[in-house]
Structure formats: structure tokens, C-alpha cells
Scaffold this motif. Structure first.
Motif, mmCIF file in Angstrom:
data_model
loop_
_atom_site.group_PDB
_atom_site.id
_atom_site.type_symbol
_atom_site.label_atom_id
_atom_site.label_comp_id
_atom_site.label_asym_id
_atom_site.label_seq_id
_atom_site.Cartn_x
_atom_site.Cartn_y
_atom_site.Cartn_z
ATOM 1 N N SER A 56 -13.434 49.750 101.718
ATOM 2 C CA SER A 56 -13.514 51.215 101.735
ATOM 3 C C SER A 56 -14.956 51.700 101.808
ATOM 4 O O SER A 56 -15.207 52.864 102.135
ATOM 5 N N ILE A 57 -15.899 50.824 101.497
ATOM 6 C CA ILE A 57 -17.311 51.199 101.551
ATOM 7 C C ILE A 57 -17.811 51.283 102.986
ATOM 8 O O ILE A 57 -18.639 52.138 103.319
ATOM 9 N N ILE A 58 -17.303 50.422 103.849
ATOM 10 C CA ILE A 58 -17.839 50.299 105.211
ATOM 11 C C ILE A 58 -17.823 51.618 105.982
ATOM 12 O O ILE A 58 -18.820 51.965 106.643
ATOM 13 N N PHE A 69 -23.417 43.120 105.773
ATOM 14 C CA PHE A 69 -23.498 42.563 104.422
ATOM 15 C C PHE A 69 -22.159 42.668 103.707
ATOM 16 O O PHE A 69 -21.674 41.695 103.117
ATOM 17 N N PHE A 70 -21.533 43.850 103.744
ATOM 18 C CA PHE A 70 -20.259 44.023 103.049
ATOM 19 C C PHE A 70 -19.135 43.241 103.739
ATOM 20 O O PHE A 70 -18.262 42.682 103.063
ATOM 21 N N TYR A 116 -10.258 52.391 91.942
ATOM 22 C CA TYR A 116 -9.739 53.321 92.949
ATOM 23 C C TYR A 116 -10.144 54.759 92.637
ATOM 24 O O TYR A 116 -10.322 55.572 93.548
ATOM 25 N N ARG A 117 -10.306 55.072 91.377
ATOM 26 C CA ARG A 117 -10.783 56.405 91.010
ATOM 27 C C ARG A 117 -12.199 56.620 91.544
ATOM 28 O O ARG A 117 -12.540 57.715 92.003
ATOM 29 N N GLY A 122 -15.474 59.527 96.715
ATOM 30 C CA GLY A 122 -16.186 59.531 97.981
ATOM 31 C C GLY A 122 -17.665 59.215 97.863
ATOM 32 O O GLY A 122 -18.399 59.271 98.847
ATOM 33 N N SER A 123 -18.103 58.877 96.643
ATOM 34 C CA SER A 123 -19.516 58.592 96.395
ATOM 35 C C SER A 123 -19.787 57.096 96.507
ATOM 36 O O SER A 123 -19.175 56.293 95.780
#
Length: 233
Positions: A56-58, A69-70, A116-117, A122-123
Motif C-alpha cells: 500500500s506504500i508504493i 526498495f519496497f 490498517y488504521r 493516507g500518511s
């Protein structure tokens, strides 16, 4: 730096992790088979969610090197982090495949929900802070066990300890994530800093809780009711 602040405030929790009987047992070379099996059952489920949260970071990233990296670390978790699980399974004399179908325990469920929170905010800083205590505390455990003379050739957990020592490098996951947080924090408000810190400190305690639940096999008290007879031992 923000990373130093996080480590300083989380240090009492880290010391409690060092003192946990499960972690001490790894250093002493003996942990009950039931605790090892419960740990692997829960960690297999936890890491499956951990991978999704990493992914979810990508979409948030802008730099392709960060994306690489991720992506590489997702591959690492999928294909390499099964090694420490195999160490526990071999010691407990059980097959890895037999431990891959458990239902998340209450504390594992809480930990997953917590991560998940962070995603829902979104940060990027919040997500990293929720994820980072996992690799950070394991690396610190490995360093502490090695520094105290527990990482010996006759310790059956030696390869487990060695596995988590490998992250203690400038290019390792832990250091990379701390550096990213330091950069992100330069443009964060005090409120945002405090929110991210909260995710980090809660995840650090949840790492302690993870050892605790495994050592005492703390599952759902009413598992048969909750899972409708589908509970896996």
C-alpha cells in the motif's frame, strides 16, 4: 532527529522485550514447542497482512528507487523470511505447512487492525511508523543476544539470530525506514509528528504482546463460538 526521538521513547518497551521469557528462551536455547508453534501460526498470518500493507506504500511514493526498495522487501518477506519460521518448526518437530491455516489471535488481530488504521490515514509517515517496530525490534533482539554471548554455535536458535542480524547495515530495512522518517518529519507539523509517534509506540508494544501471546498461547477464549467450529488448533 525524529528517529532518535522514537527510539528513545520506545526504549523501555524494547527493554521489556529483551526481558520477555520467550526472547530469553531463544537466547538460552530452549522454548516450549507449543509456544514455537503458536508463534509460527500467528506470524505467518501477520506477515501475509504485513506484505499487503507494504504494498500500500508504493502508490504513495514518487521516487522509483524507493518503489524498488519496497518491492524488493516485499519479495524478501515472501521468499526469505520463511527461514526463521523453519528454524522454529525444525526445533518443534512440526511441518511448516501444518501451521499456515490458523485464525489470527486477539492480539494479532489487534496488531493487524492497528496497521490498517495507519494505512487509512493516507500518511506515509504513519504507515512506516506502524510497520517499523517489527524489523527494528527483531534486529535489536539479535544484536542484544549476540552482545550478551547467546549467539553460540551450540544454540539451536543461532541461525534465527543470524537472520535478524543482517538488517544491521546502512542499507538495511530498518536504517532505510528511519532515514525516510527523518526526511518526512522535516515537513510535518507537531500534530502529525505526535500522530506518527503514536503509531510507532503502539506497534512496539504490540511486538511485546506478540511474544506474550505466543509464550502463553493466548487465543480467543470462545474460539469455537466465534469461528463457528472452523477454528484451527
Amino acid at each position: 532527529m525524529f528517529s532518535h526521538q522514537l527510539v528513545k521513547e520506545a526504549n523501555p518497551i524494547l527493554e521489556a522485550i529483551f526481558d520477555h521469557p520467550f526472547v530469553k528462551g531463544i537466547g538460552d536455547g530452549h522454548v516450549d514447542d507449543a509456544a514455537l508453534k503458536f508463534y509460527v501460526q500467528q506470524d505467518f498470518q501477520y506477515l501475509s497482512e504485513f506484505i499487503k500493507i507494504y504494498a500500500s506504500i508504493i502508490p504513495i511514493l514518487k521516487d522509483r528507487e524507493d518503489m524498488r526498495f519496497f518491492a524488493e522487501n516485499i519479495d524478501f518477506i515472501l521468499n526469505s523470511e520463511i527461514h526463521p519460521h523453519h528454524v522454529f518448526c525444525d526445533i518443534a518437530n512440526v511441518t511448516y505447512e501444518s501451521l499456515q491455516h490458523a485464525t489470527p489471535s486477539p492480539k494479532a488481530y489487534l496488531y493487524q487492525s492497528h496497521m490498517y488504521r495507519a494505512v487509512k490515514t493516507g500518511s506515509l509517515a504513519n504507515i512506516i511508523c506502524a510497520l517499523l517496530p517489527c524489523p527494528w525490534t527483531y534486529n535489536e533482539i539479535a544484536k542484544q543476544l549476540t552482545a550478551t554471548g547467546k549467539n553460540t554455535a551450540d544454540n539451536p536458535f543461532k541461525s534465527w539470530i543470524d537472520f535478524y542480524l543482517t538488517d544491521d547495515e546502512d542499507g538495511g530495512l530498518t536504517q532505510k525506514l528511519f532515514k525516510m522518517l527523518n526526511e518526512l518529519s522535516k515537513n510535518m507539523s507537531e500534530a502529525e509528528i505526535n500522530e506518527a509517534k503514536g503509531f510507532f509506540l503502539k506497534s512496539t508494544e504490540l511486538e511485546w504482546e506478540f511474544w506474550e501471546q505466543a509464550f502463553y498461547q493466548q487465543d480467543w477464549r470462545f474460539a469455537d463460538i466465534i469461528h463457528g467450529g472452523s477454528h484451527h488448533e
